[in-house]
Structures are given as structure tokens and as C-alpha cells.
Design an enzyme around this catalytic site. Structure first.
Site, PDB file in Angstrom:
ATOM      1  N   HIS A   1       5.845   5.748  11.352  1.00 35.02           N
ATOM      2  CA  HIS A   1       5.284   5.647  10.010  1.00 35.02           C
ATOM      3  C   HIS A   1       4.361   6.854   9.827  1.00 35.02           C
ATOM      4  O   HIS A   1       3.139   6.729   9.819  1.00 35.02           O
ATOM      5  CB  HIS A   1       4.504   4.334   9.866  1.00 35.02           C
ATOM      6  CG  HIS A   1       4.204   3.945   8.445  1.00 35.02           C
ATOM      7  ND1 HIS A   1       4.254   4.853   7.404  1.00 35.02           N
ATOM      8  CD2 HIS A   1       3.830   2.767   7.899  1.00 35.02           C
ATOM      9  CE1 HIS A   1       3.943   4.224   6.278  1.00 35.02           C
ATOM     10  NE2 HIS A   1       3.672   2.966   6.554  1.00 35.02           N
TER      11      HIS A   1
ATOM     12  N   LYS B   1      25.586  -4.749  -2.061  1.00 36.96           N
ATOM     13  CA  LYS B   1      27.041  -4.790  -2.231  1.00 36.96           C
ATOM     14  C   LYS B   1      27.764  -4.132  -1.065  1.00 36.96           C
ATOM     15  O   LYS B   1      28.984  -4.023  -1.072  1.00 36.96           O
ATOM     16  CB  LYS B   1      27.430  -4.076  -3.530  1.00 36.96           C
ATOM     17  CG  LYS B   1      26.789  -4.650  -4.781  1.00 36.96           C
ATOM     18  CD  LYS B   1      27.154  -3.798  -5.998  1.00 36.96           C
ATOM     19  CE  LYS B   1      26.466  -4.298  -7.256  1.00 36.96           C
ATOM     20  NZ  LYS B   1      26.766  -3.439  -8.417  1.00 36.96           N
TER      21      LYS B   1
ATOM     22  N   ARG C   1       0.807  -1.214   0.000  1.00 40.09           N
ATOM     23  CA  ARG C   1       0.000   0.000   0.000  1.00 40.09           C
ATOM     24  C   ARG C   1       0.842   1.268   0.000  1.00 40.09           C
ATOM     25  O   ARG C   1       0.578   2.192  -0.777  1.00 40.09           O
ATOM     26  CB  ARG C   1      -0.951   0.022   1.217  1.00 40.09           C
ATOM     27  CG  ARG C   1      -2.249  -0.713   1.010  1.00 40.09           C
ATOM     28  CD  ARG C   1      -2.731  -1.346   2.291  1.00 40.09           C
ATOM     29  NE  ARG C   1      -1.742  -2.306   2.793  1.00 40.09           N
ATOM     30  CZ  ARG C   1      -1.656  -3.567   2.342  1.00 40.09           C
ATOM     31  NH1 ARG C   1      -2.493  -3.993   1.450  1.00 40.09           N
ATOM     32  NH2 ARG C   1      -0.735  -4.383   2.805  1.00 40.09           N
ATOM     33  N   THR C   2       1.838   1.343   0.870  1.00 39.25           N
ATOM     34  CA  THR C   2       2.604   2.585   0.974  1.00 39.25           C
ATOM     35  C   THR C   2       3.344   2.878  -0.326  1.00 39.25           C
ATOM     36  O   THR C   2       3.279   3.994  -0.854  1.00 39.25           O
ATOM     37  CB  THR C   2       3.593   2.512   2.149  1.00 39.25           C
ATOM     38  OG1 THR C   2       2.867   2.258   3.353  1.00 39.25           O
ATOM     39  CG2 THR C   2       4.345   3.821   2.298  1.00 39.25           C
TER      40      THR C   2
ATOM     41  N   ARG D   1      11.547   3.466   3.006  1.00 39.17           N
ATOM     42  CA  ARG D   1      11.235   2.526   4.075  1.00 39.17           C
ATOM     43  C   ARG D   1      12.496   1.732   4.369  1.00 39.17           C
ATOM     44  O   ARG D   1      13.190   1.268   3.452  1.00 39.17           O
ATOM     45  CB  ARG D   1      10.102   1.581   3.691  1.00 39.17           C
ATOM     46  CG  ARG D   1       9.885   0.457   4.702  1.00 39.17           C
ATOM     47  CD  ARG D   1       8.621  -0.314   4.458  1.00 39.17           C
ATOM     48  NE  ARG D   1       7.449   0.501   4.772  1.00 39.17           N
ATOM     49  CZ  ARG D   1       6.193   0.045   4.725  1.00 39.17           C
ATOM     50  NH1 ARG D   1       5.958  -1.205   4.376  1.00 39.17           N
ATOM     51  NH2 ARG D   1       5.195   0.835   5.021  1.00 39.17           N
TER      52      ARG D   1
END
Length: 312
Positions: A137, A88, A59-60, A109
Site C-alpha cells: 500500500h 460479468k 480514506r484512500t 485497489r
């Protein structure tokens, strides 16, 4: 909308970064966008959003991409760290500095608490926190507050219950802290003893003289609530799978429990759900978790337009 001019070029790491006036301005702008789907279309043409998702999201990530595309802008980035140079060994600071040289804003995120704050310190462009571990959030908080405002007509003078994983639930932490800033809010936290709210958040509530109560029984709390915020027990936050299995089905919201809820109760969930809300609840008119997701797109459109400074 004059208040939103203050957000141009500003990062959003946690809900407290924006004042109540600024959040109210975002909600007003979101409602304007909802009423008129042509409003602010093409306002971000030529702008680029870098979406850096070091942790899974549906959703985000999709709502941010939809928001930017609906504003006429473009998106670049990655949906999992394995497709970036983080695999890496590239540092977060270097990834951020690289992305900032290409884009006009970053949404990120990351599974590590504090990652968004670190990113904002190394970035020359605004950084939007889309979740940092179990910490915050803030754009989900904006989504939740807008949903409450649209469905109940207000944010203050409410009793809000949070049920499930309150220890690791960043959506709970962000929303509860934001709600405590409004007038006459009572917060009820319902969880097993192992998943109670972290002490540092409770200490903040005490300093604010916020009304809150901790319980273990959902059924007895239902008649008191104006809003019920359900959460899943997050398997990815557990070190011991046996603990997860033991706790994951502690609370299941079903039709029997809904029967004791208020007529105008609003049931929210940040999603995804697992077993904590029975599918039979989906047809209850008080279930708002899917429309909640759509409000998320509107408020993210308002946020992007504001921080990119394209509001007319």
C-alpha cells in the site's frame, strides 16, 4: 522540485519504485501544499483520474478524489466491483485497458496480491497501487512517512513499533520496508505467533542488515518507541472466523499503556480501527491517526501533480 520531474508518467506499485530523493521531494511538495491551499490549484484542470476500487475503502478513495478535485481535475470509476463489468467476468487486464483509454492516471485497489503490477503492465497510463491484497500500500506509506517527518522532524534515527496483524497488514509491509532504507532505524514487530511478519519480508531485512526484533508483549515495548503503528486484525483476511474471534482483541492500546510511552511518542494507525485503540486515547496529544489521514490528501496531491507532470 527538479527531482520530481522524473516521476512524470511513472507508475507506483510498491514503495521501492521511488528513490529516497524522490520521496523527499514529494514530502517537500506536500508541505508546500499544506502551507498554501492555493498552491497547484487548477494545475490538473482537464485531467482525469480513474479510481478503480475492487475492495472497500474510505480514506484512500476519498483522499485521492479530494486530491484530484483540489488540483482542479476530475474523477471517474467505481467504489466496488459489483458496479463494474468485473461482475460479468471481465478480466483485470481488459478493465485496465478500457480505463486507460479514458483517463490520464489510474488508482486501483484490488484484493489480489500482484494485481497492481499486472495492471501496470497492461496500462498505457500511470497506475497507482491503492492496496493489493496483503502485499503493498505505497501511498499509505508515503502518508505515514510524511506524518512522521512532520511530527518528529525526521525519519531516520528512530525506533518504530508495529503492533497487531503483521501477517496480512499491507500497510505494515510497505512502511517497514520503506523505513528500513533510512539510517539508524530500529523496527520492533509485536504480534501473536499466528500473525507474525511473513518470512520473505524478514529475509529482505536480513539482506539489508536492518535492525529488527519480534515480540509478543506491547506493554514492555512502549518505553522504547518513538513511533507506535497500531493495526486492526483484519476479519476479511481470515478463512476461519473462530481464529479471527480468538485473535481480534489481543492488543488494545489504552490510557494505561500510553502512560509508559515517551513524551514525544507518535501513535499512528492506517484506519479503520475496531477495538485496538480505545477512544480514550483520542484525546492524548500523541495520538496522530486522524491528522495522519489529512496528510494523506496532501501527499496524494503531490503524487498526482508529479506523475501527471503539471508541477511548475
Amino acid at each position: 522540485m527538479q527531482v520530481l520531474s522524473r516521476l512524470k508518467g511513472k507508475s507506483l506499485v510498491e514503495p521501492e519504485d521511488f528513490s529516497l530523493d524522490e520521496m523527499d521531494g514529494l514530502f517537500e511538495l506536500s508541505e508546500n501544499i499544506e502551507r498554501n491551499d492555493k498552491y497547484l490549484r487548477e494545475s490538473c484542470r482537464g485531467k482525469l483520474l480513474a479510481a478503480l476500487f475492487f475492495e472497500p475503502s474510505t480514506r484512500t478513495r476519498l483522499s485521492f478524489e479530494a486530491a484530484m478535485l483540489r488540483l482542479g481535475g476530475s474523477c471517474l470509476g467505481f467504489a466496488e466491483p459489483g458496479s463494474s463489468s468485473a461482475s460479468k467476468g471481465e478480466s483485470l487486464a481488459d478493465t485496465i485497458r478500457m480505463a486507460a483509454s479514458y483517463a490520464d492516471a489510474i488508482v486501483m485497489r484490488n484484493p489480489k496480491e500482484g494485481a497492481a503490477l499486472l495492471a501496470s503492465r497492461y496500462s498505457s497510463i500511470p497506475v497507482i497501487n491503492a492496496g493489493d491484497g496483503g502485499h503493498h500500500h505505497p501511498t499509505q506509506t508515503l502518508t505515514d512517512l510524511l506524518t512522521i517527518k512532520r511530527l518528529l522532524g525526521k525519519i531516520g534515527n528512530l525506533t518504530v513499533g508495529f503492533c497487531g496483524d503483521l501477517k496480512f497488514g499491507r500497510t505494515v509491509h510497505s512502511l517497514a520496508k520503506a523505513l528500513a532504507r533510512y539510517e539508524n532505524i530500529k523496527l520492533i514487530f509485536i504480534s501473536p505467533a499466528e500473525l507474525t511478519l511473513p518470512e520473505y519480508i524478514k529475509n529482505n531485512f536480513k539482506k539489508q542488515n536492518a535492525q529488527f526484533d519480534e515480540r509478543e508483549n506491547l506493554e514492555k515495548s512502549m518505553p522504547e518507541l518513538d513511533v507506535l503503528y497500531m493495526t486492526r486484525v483484519q476479519k476479511e483476511r481470515f478463512f476461519n472466523e473462530d481464529d479471527y474471534i480468538r485473535l481480534k482483541d489481543t492488543y488494545v492500546l489504552d490510557s494505561d499503556k500510553m502512560a509508559s510511552g515517551r513524551e514525544k511518542l507518535v501513535v499512528l494507525h492506517p484506519l479503520p480501527r475496531v477495538n485496538e485503540i480505545s477512544v480514550e486515547v483520542d484525546s492524548d496529544r500523541r495520538a496522530a491517526y486522524f491528522i495522519q489521514a489529512k496528510y494523506g490528501m496532501y501527499v496524494r496531491m503531490a503524487l498526482l501533480a508529479s506523475i501527471l507532470g503539471v508541477i511548475c
